[in-house]
Write a protein that holds these residues in place. Structure first.
Motif, PDB file in Angstrom:
ATOM      1  N   MET A   1      11.494   9.159  34.795  1.00 35.47           N
ATOM      2  CA  MET A   1      10.337   9.875  34.280  1.00 35.47           C
ATOM      3  C   MET A   1      10.208  11.204  35.019  1.00 35.47           C
ATOM      4  SD  MET A   1       6.336   8.788  33.926  1.00 35.47           S
ATOM      5  CE  MET A   1       6.697   7.406  32.899  1.00 35.47           C
ATOM      6  N   THR A   2       9.938  12.232  34.279  1.00 33.88           N
ATOM      7  CA  THR A   2       9.785  13.576  34.839  1.00 33.88           C
ATOM      8  C   THR A   2       8.519  13.655  35.674  1.00 33.88           C
ATOM      9  OG1 THR A   2      10.921  14.528  32.939  1.00 33.88           O
ATOM     10  CG2 THR A   2       9.578  16.014  34.256  1.00 33.88           C
ATOM     11  N   GLU A   3       8.669  14.217  36.872  1.00 30.32           N
ATOM     12  CA  GLU A   3       7.531  14.359  37.776  1.00 30.32           C
ATOM     13  C   GLU A   3       7.552  15.716  38.453  1.00 30.32           C
ATOM     14  OE1 GLU A   3       7.139  11.133  40.518  1.00 30.32           O
ATOM     15  OE2 GLU A   3       7.558   9.634  39.003  1.00 30.32           O
ATOM     16  N   ALA A   4       6.404  16.133  38.971  1.00 32.39           N
ATOM     17  CA  ALA A   4       6.323  17.364  39.750  1.00 32.39           C
ATOM     18  C   ALA A   4       7.298  17.266  40.910  1.00 32.39           C
ATOM     19  CB  ALA A   4       4.899  17.597  40.246  1.00 32.39           C
ATOM     20  N   GLY A   5       8.005  18.350  41.159  1.00 29.26           N
ATOM     21  CA  GLY A   5       8.999  18.392  42.229  1.00 29.26           C
ATOM     22  C   GLY A   5      10.424  18.228  41.725  1.00 29.26           C
ATOM     23  N   ASP A   6      10.589  17.715  40.508  1.00 34.62           N
ATOM     24  CA  ASP A   6      11.933  17.574  39.946  1.00 34.62           C
ATOM     25  C   ASP A   6      12.573  18.953  39.787  1.00 34.62           C
ATOM     26  OD1 ASP A   6      11.424  14.872  39.745  1.00 34.62           O
ATOM     27  OD2 ASP A   6      11.376  14.828  37.549  1.00 34.62           O
ATOM     28  N   GLU A   7      13.854  19.039  40.146  1.00 36.49           N
ATOM     29  CA  GLU A   7      14.585  20.291  39.967  1.00 36.49           C
ATOM     30  C   GLU A   7      15.509  20.179  38.775  1.00 36.49           C
ATOM     31  OE1 GLU A   7      16.246  22.097  43.426  1.00 36.49           O
ATOM     32  OE2 GLU A   7      14.516  21.582  44.667  1.00 36.49           O
TER      33      GLU A   7
ATOM     34  N   GLY B   1      15.247  26.030  38.113  1.00 35.19           N
ATOM     35  CA  GLY B   1      13.887  25.699  37.710  1.00 35.19           C
ATOM     36  C   GLY B   1      13.390  24.464  38.426  1.00 35.19           C
ATOM     37  N   LYS B   2      12.076  24.378  38.549  1.00 36.59           N
ATOM     38  CA  LYS B   2      11.449  23.244  39.223  1.00 36.59           C
ATOM     39  C   LYS B   2      10.167  22.873  38.487  1.00 36.59           C
ATOM     40  CE  LYS B   2      10.158  21.720  43.830  1.00 36.59           C
ATOM     41  NZ  LYS B   2      10.151  22.083  45.250  1.00 36.59           N
ATOM     42  N   VAL B   3       9.994  21.600  38.249  1.00 35.33           N
ATOM     43  CA  VAL B   3       8.773  21.106  37.615  1.00 35.33           C
ATOM     44  C   VAL B   3       7.641  21.216  38.633  1.00 35.33           C
ATOM     45  CG1 VAL B   3       7.625  19.106  36.562  1.00 35.33           C
ATOM     46  CG2 VAL B   3      10.067  19.524  36.128  1.00 35.33           C
ATOM     47  N   THR B   4       6.580  21.919  38.243  1.00 37.89           N
ATOM     48  CA  THR B   4       5.452  22.090  39.158  1.00 37.89           C
ATOM     49  C   THR B   4       4.280  21.180  38.826  1.00 37.89           C
ATOM     50  OG1 THR B   4       4.580  23.928  37.854  1.00 37.89           O
ATOM     51  CG2 THR B   4       6.070  24.481  39.680  1.00 37.89           C
ATOM     52  N   ALA B   5       4.250  20.690  37.586  1.00 40.01           N
ATOM     53  CA  ALA B   5       3.166  19.787  37.176  1.00 40.01           C
ATOM     54  C   ALA B   5       3.564  19.086  35.882  1.00 40.01           C
ATOM     55  CB  ALA B   5       1.871  20.564  36.954  1.00 40.01           C
ATOM     56  N   VAL B   6       2.997  17.898  35.693  1.00 38.28           N
ATOM     57  CA  VAL B   6       3.147  17.172  34.432  1.00 38.28           C
ATOM     58  C   VAL B   6       1.759  16.716  34.014  1.00 38.28           C
ATOM     59  CG1 VAL B   6       4.211  15.225  33.232  1.00 38.28           C
ATOM     60  CG2 VAL B   6       5.483  16.404  35.047  1.00 38.28           C
TER      61      VAL B   6
ATOM     62  N   ALA C   1       7.847  33.530  35.848  1.00 41.66           N
ATOM     63  CA  ALA C   1       8.561  32.875  34.750  1.00 41.66           C
ATOM     64  C   ALA C   1       8.158  31.407  34.717  1.00 41.66           C
ATOM     65  CB  ALA C   1      10.063  33.018  34.934  1.00 41.66           C
ATOM     66  N   VAL C   2       7.416  31.042  33.690  1.00 40.71           N
ATOM     67  CA  VAL C   2       6.901  29.681  33.568  1.00 40.71           C
ATOM     68  C   VAL C   2       7.058  29.217  32.128  1.00 40.71           C
ATOM     69  CG1 VAL C   2       4.862  28.201  33.771  1.00 40.71           C
ATOM     70  CG2 VAL C   2       5.221  30.042  35.412  1.00 40.71           C
ATOM     71  N   ALA C   3       7.565  27.988  31.984  1.00 43.06           N
ATOM     72  CA  ALA C   3       7.679  27.374  30.666  1.00 43.06           C
ATOM     73  C   ALA C   3       6.923  26.052  30.673  1.00 43.06           C
ATOM     74  CB  ALA C   3       9.145  27.120  30.317  1.00 43.06           C
ATOM     75  N   GLU C   4       6.399  25.697  29.532  1.00 41.74           N
ATOM     76  CA  GLU C   4       5.807  24.380  29.337  1.00 41.74           C
ATOM     77  C   GLU C   4       6.587  23.691  28.239  1.00 41.74           C
ATOM     78  OE1 GLU C   4       1.241  25.076  30.777  1.00 41.74           O
ATOM     79  OE2 GLU C   4       1.658  25.286  28.640  1.00 41.74           O
ATOM     80  N   VAL C   5       7.080  22.497  28.541  1.00 42.98           N
ATOM     81  CA  VAL C   5       7.912  21.770  27.594  1.00 42.98           C
ATOM     82  C   VAL C   5       7.449  20.323  27.480  1.00 42.98           C
ATOM     83  CG1 VAL C   5       9.982  23.175  27.886  1.00 42.98           C
ATOM     84  CG2 VAL C   5       9.623  21.240  29.371  1.00 42.98           C
ATOM     85  N   ALA C   6       7.610  19.776  26.285  1.00 40.28           N
ATOM     86  CA  ALA C   6       7.306  18.358  26.076  1.00 40.28           C
ATOM     87  C   ALA C   6       8.424  17.536  26.684  1.00 40.28           C
ATOM     88  CB  ALA C   6       7.180  18.075  24.591  1.00 40.28           C
ATOM     89  N   VAL C   7       8.055  16.473  27.383  1.00 39.24           N
ATOM     90  CA  VAL C   7       9.035  15.567  27.986  1.00 39.24           C
ATOM     91  C   VAL C   7       8.725  14.144  27.545  1.00 39.24           C
ATOM     92  CG1 VAL C   7       9.543  17.039  29.980  1.00 39.24           C
ATOM     93  CG2 VAL C   7       7.663  15.416  30.123  1.00 39.24           C
ATOM     94  N   PRO C   8       9.745  13.296  27.509  1.00 39.99           N
ATOM     95  CA  PRO C   8       9.513  11.918  27.056  1.00 39.99           C
ATOM     96  C   PRO C   8       8.500  11.171  27.926  1.00 39.99           C
ATOM     97  CG  PRO C   8      11.855  12.395  27.233  1.00 39.99           C
ATOM     98  CD  PRO C   8      11.126  13.560  27.851  1.00 39.99           C
ATOM     99  N   SER C   9       7.756  10.274  27.288  1.00 41.44           N
ATOM    100  CA  SER C   9       6.790   9.446  28.020  1.00 41.44           C
ATOM    101  C   SER C   9       7.481   8.351  28.796  1.00 41.44           C
ATOM    102  CB  SER C   9       5.782   8.843  27.043  1.00 41.44           C
ATOM    103  OG  SER C   9       5.053   9.858  26.433  1.00 41.44           O
TER     104      SER C   9
END
Length: 140
Positions: A1-7, A99-104, A131-139
């Motif tokens: 599952m995708t979480e904040a901190g994932d690179e 890139g790095k996930v900063t929040a979900v 540079a910031v993107a917001e993307v849908a990720v699987p639940s």
């Protein structure tokens, strides 16, 4: 599952003058600073530069590849901070993107959205700011 901190897996892309010609044809942006050393120099640039929107698109590709395709993208924005100078050779300019996930977060309708901070660098210096993107990720 995708979480904040994932690179995200890094992406390195070489941009050549041929890429600039192809992009100019696709975008309709034939500004000579993207193909003429003489015009680029007269504009005070260190040489021919890549189109800003091409650099932005390459950085966006890092995220869409990771997220499973462009349909996952919900928002994307950057500031152009430094040009990518593309030499007239077979090597081109190397743009390194990470890139790095900063929040979900979760939307009201249950969609999970990952906020990704993107870094794009040329010759060790960042070329995109905020540079910031917001993307849908699987639940999952």
């Amino acid at each position: 599952m995708t979480e904040a901190g994932d690179e995200l897996p890094p992406l390195s892309v070489r941009v050549t003058r041929a890429d600039l010609v192809r992009y100019a044809g696709a975008s309709g942006d034939f500004n000579p600073i993207h193909w003429s050393d003489r015009v680029a120099a007269s504009a005070g640039l260190p040489g021919v530069i890549a189109h800003g929107m091409l650099t932005m698109a390459l950085a966006g590709r890092l995220v869409t590849d990771w997220a499973g395709g462009p349909a996952a993208m919900r928002s994307y924005g950057v500031r152009f901070t430094r040009p990518v100078v593309v030499p007239d050779d077979d090597e081109g300019a190397l743009v390194e993107i990470s890139g790095k996930v900063t929040a979900v977060t979760e939307t009201d309708d249950g969609e999970r959205i990952a906020k990704v901070a993107i870094t794009a660098a040329f010759e060790g210096k960042t070329v995109l700011g905020r540079a910031v993107a917001e993307v849908a990720v699987p639940s999952e």
